[in-house]
Design a protein around this motif. Sequence first.
Motif, PDB file in Angstrom:
ATOM      1  N   VAL A  85       0.849  -1.194   0.000  1.00 46.29           N
ATOM      2  CA  VAL A  85       0.000   0.000   0.000  1.00 46.29           C
ATOM      3  C   VAL A  85       0.883   1.242   0.000  1.00 46.29           C
ATOM      4  N   PRO A  86       0.343   2.386  -0.467  1.00 46.07           N
ATOM      5  CA  PRO A  86       1.103   3.634  -0.353  1.00 46.07           C
ATOM      6  C   PRO A  86       1.258   4.038   1.114  1.00 46.07           C
ATOM      7  N   ASP A  87       2.359   4.682   1.447  1.00 49.19           N
ATOM      8  CA  ASP A  87       2.556   5.193   2.797  1.00 49.19           C
ATOM      9  C   ASP A  87       1.504   6.248   3.124  1.00 49.19           C
ATOM     10  N   PHE A  88       0.956   6.163   4.325  1.00 54.46           N
ATOM     11  CA  PHE A  88      -0.031   7.134   4.791  1.00 54.46           C
ATOM     12  C   PHE A  88       0.708   8.324   5.404  1.00 54.46           C
ATOM     13  N   LEU A  89       0.440   9.534   4.899  1.00 53.41           N
ATOM     14  CA  LEU A  89       1.142  10.735   5.353  1.00 53.41           C
ATOM     15  C   LEU A  89       0.313  11.601   6.285  1.00 53.41           C
ATOM     16  N   GLY A  90      -1.003  11.501   6.213  1.00 52.74           N
ATOM     17  CA  GLY A  90      -1.830  12.304   7.107  1.00 52.74           C
ATOM     18  C   GLY A  90      -3.232  12.496   6.572  1.00 52.74           C
ATOM     19  N   MET A  91      -4.095  13.095   7.416  1.00 53.44           N
ATOM     20  CA  MET A  91      -5.483  13.339   7.042  1.00 53.44           C
ATOM     21  C   MET A  91      -5.923  14.709   7.538  1.00 53.44           C
ATOM     22  N   TYR A  92      -6.617  15.443   6.681  1.00 60.28           N
ATOM     23  CA  TYR A  92      -7.275  16.688   7.058  1.00 60.28           C
ATOM     24  C   TYR A  92      -8.761  16.391   7.229  1.00 60.28           C
ATOM     25  N   ASP A  93      -9.358  16.853   8.324  1.00 57.24           N
ATOM     26  CA  ASP A  93     -10.765  16.572   8.591  1.00 57.24           C
ATOM     27  C   ASP A  93     -11.361  17.742   9.360  1.00 57.24           C
ATOM     28  N   ASP A  94     -12.259  18.490   8.700  1.00 58.68           N
ATOM     29  CA  ASP A  94     -12.910  19.601   9.393  1.00 58.68           C
ATOM     30  C   ASP A  94     -14.369  19.294   9.744  1.00 58.68           C
ATOM     31  N   GLY A  95     -14.750  18.029   9.604  1.00 56.21           N
ATOM     32  CA  GLY A  95     -16.114  17.634   9.891  1.00 56.21           C
ATOM     33  C   GLY A  95     -16.993  17.569   8.665  1.00 56.21           C
ATOM     34  N   THR A  96     -16.655  18.331   7.643  1.00 57.57           N
ATOM     35  CA  THR A  96     -17.379  18.308   6.371  1.00 57.57           C
ATOM     36  C   THR A  96     -16.489  17.785   5.258  1.00 57.57           C
ATOM     37  N   TRP A  97     -15.315  18.351   5.140  1.00 59.49           N
ATOM     38  CA  TRP A  97     -14.330  17.903   4.167  1.00 59.49           C
ATOM     39  C   TRP A  97     -13.315  16.976   4.835  1.00 59.49           C
ATOM     40  N   VAL A  98     -12.993  15.886   4.149  1.00 59.73           N
ATOM     41  CA  VAL A  98     -11.948  14.976   4.593  1.00 59.73           C
ATOM     42  C   VAL A  98     -10.984  14.782   3.430  1.00 59.73           C
ATOM     43  N   ALA A  99      -9.700  14.968   3.699  1.00 61.12           N
ATOM     44  CA  ALA A  99      -8.678  14.781   2.672  1.00 61.12           C
ATOM     45  C   ALA A  99      -7.624  13.818   3.183  1.00 61.12           C
ATOM     46  N   LEU A 100      -7.319  12.799   2.391  1.00 63.88           N
ATOM     47  CA  LEU A 100      -6.246  11.859   2.705  1.00 63.88           C
ATOM     48  C   LEU A 100      -4.995  12.246   1.928  1.00 63.88           C
ATOM     49  N   VAL A 101      -3.860  12.159   2.589  1.00 64.85           N
ATOM     50  CA  VAL A 101      -2.578  12.471   1.965  1.00 64.85           C
ATOM     51  C   VAL A 101      -1.718  11.209   2.033  1.00 64.85           C
ATOM     52  N   LEU A 102      -1.341  10.719   0.851  1.00 64.34           N
ATOM     53  CA  LEU A 102      -0.597   9.470   0.738  1.00 64.34           C
ATOM     54  C   LEU A 102       0.645   9.685  -0.113  1.00 64.34           C
ATOM     55  N   ALA A 103       1.599   8.791   0.030  1.00 57.84           N
ATOM     56  CA  ALA A 103       2.760   8.826  -0.855  1.00 57.84           C
ATOM     57  C   ALA A 103       2.306   8.574  -2.289  1.00 57.84           C
ATOM     58  N   ASP A 104       2.898   9.272  -3.225  1.00 57.12           N
ATOM     59  CA  ASP A 104       2.587   9.044  -4.633  1.00 57.12           C
ATOM     60  C   ASP A 104       3.316   7.790  -5.109  1.00 57.12           C
ATOM     61  N   VAL A 105       2.625   6.989  -5.881  1.00 52.92           N
ATOM     62  CA  VAL A 105       3.194   5.757  -6.429  1.00 52.92           C
ATOM     63  C   VAL A 105       3.300   5.910  -7.943  1.00 52.92           C
ATOM     64  N   ALA A 106       4.487   5.771  -8.462  1.00 54.90           N
ATOM     65  CA  ALA A 106       4.691   5.845  -9.903  1.00 54.90           C
ATOM     66  C   ALA A 106       4.248   4.526 -10.518  1.00 54.90           C
ATOM     67  N   GLY A 107       3.128   4.536 -11.159  1.00 48.01           N
ATOM     68  CA  GLY A 107       2.607   3.316 -11.757  1.00 48.01           C
ATOM     69  C   GLY A 107       1.377   3.605 -12.580  1.00 48.01           C
ATOM     70  N   ARG A 108       0.758   2.548 -13.064  1.00 49.73           N
ATOM     71  CA  ARG A 108      -0.449   2.672 -13.869  1.00 49.73           C
ATOM     72  C   ARG A 108      -1.421   1.571 -13.485  1.00 49.73           C
ATOM     73  N   HIS A 109      -2.682   1.780 -13.785  1.00 44.23           N
ATOM     74  CA  HIS A 109      -3.680   0.754 -13.550  1.00 44.23           C
ATOM     75  C   HIS A 109      -3.526  -0.367 -14.586  1.00 44.23           C
ATOM     76  N   PRO A 110      -3.991  -1.570 -14.271  1.00 41.41           N
ATOM     77  CA  PRO A 110      -3.992  -2.630 -15.281  1.00 41.41           C
ATOM     78  C   PRO A 110      -4.780  -2.209 -16.512  1.00 41.41           C
ATOM     79  N   GLN A 111      -4.433  -2.804 -17.626  1.00 34.34           N
ATOM     80  CA  GLN A 111      -5.150  -2.528 -18.864  1.00 34.34           C
ATOM     81  C   GLN A 111      -6.629  -2.901 -18.720  1.00 34.34           C
ATOM     82  N   GLU A 112      -7.466  -2.170 -19.408  1.00 30.32           N
ATOM     83  CA  GLU A 112      -8.894  -2.502 -19.471  1.00 30.32           C
ATOM     84  C   GLU A 112      -9.299  -2.611 -20.936  1.00 30.32           C
ATOM     85  N   PRO A 113      -9.769  -3.785 -21.399  1.00 30.93           N
ATOM     86  CA  PRO A 113      -9.868  -5.055 -20.680  1.00 30.93           C
ATOM     87  C   PRO A 113      -8.501  -5.548 -20.215  1.00 30.93           C
TER      88      PRO A 113
END
Length: 329
Positions: A85-113
């Motif tokens: 999993v990506p490293d978890f860096l932190g979370m912003y939460d003001d009760g209405t907005w929630v933002a997750l901050v994670l390490a960026d992973v250099a990669g791509r999703h599997p092909q579709e199909p």
Amino acid sequence: MNQRITWSQLPQTVRDGVENILGEAVTEAESQPGGFSPGSADRVQLASGRRAFVKAASALHNATTPGLHRREAAVTAALPPGVLVPDFLGMYDDGTWVALVLADVAGRHPQEPWAAHEVVQVLDALVSVGQLDLPAELELPRYQESLQGAFLGWERLRSRPLETMGSWAASHLDQLVEVAQRGTLELAGDTLVHGDLRADNILLTGQDPGAGSWHSRGQDAGRFGNGTGRGVVFLDWPWAARGAAWVDGLSVLINVKTLNPSAQVDQFFETHPVFAGTNAHAITAVMAGWAGYFLDMSRRPAPAGIPTLRPFQRQQADALIDWIQSRGL
């Protein structure tokens, strides 16, 4: 799959909160497609050149998504070493907005199909996940308990039929109800389960371990899995649970069949180690549970901000029903 909001559209307070977590200003942001969240999903670059990934959602847009972000933050931060999993860096939460901050992973999703060699690559990674010892203090729900209500879809369809369910499903409703109930029991186990694996929740990194297609290598693709899990990262963990070691592998194959119904994937059940120890009846039972859930959910109103979810659930249901019919109950 949905039209996302972008980093620049987030409230200034949210952006300031994310930058406080990162310790410097965001200078560039690239919105990422895919998935079923009405929130943002951006790869960001910082003033120093560092990169991170930020996803944010508001209860004003969808009441459920911020809670899922909070759950994902708690799970991701608590997962033991060795989970891909990506490293978890932190979370912003003001009760209405929630933002997750994670390490960026250099990669791509599997092909579709999906391409056959990428299916193998992901199933190999799931073997590695299944071999992890989960700490007792990691609080996760039991998968069979999490899906107990979801796998009652065929019962709801029996009591309130859906005209477009198809003649085969309509004529086998009683059997599907019974088999799906058994499917709930088959989910039991003590392995880490992601619970929502599709191509958009997976990143492939580095050099692919092979090449091929369903036409050239699909028939024997399941014979060269090695269980190393190299080059695969799993994203989005709000549905994590403890369950049977093979159920995430089945979710991957359901996604393969949804995107390409002609893909020949049944050989993986007999040849890939992620399915070791299971049997055809257990696999079909879990398929039936998911098929009833997706079909029942597909007739409900679309969740706020996620107009494409119900059609995709119907697509999954149709693919599963055809698959179950070919396998037999």
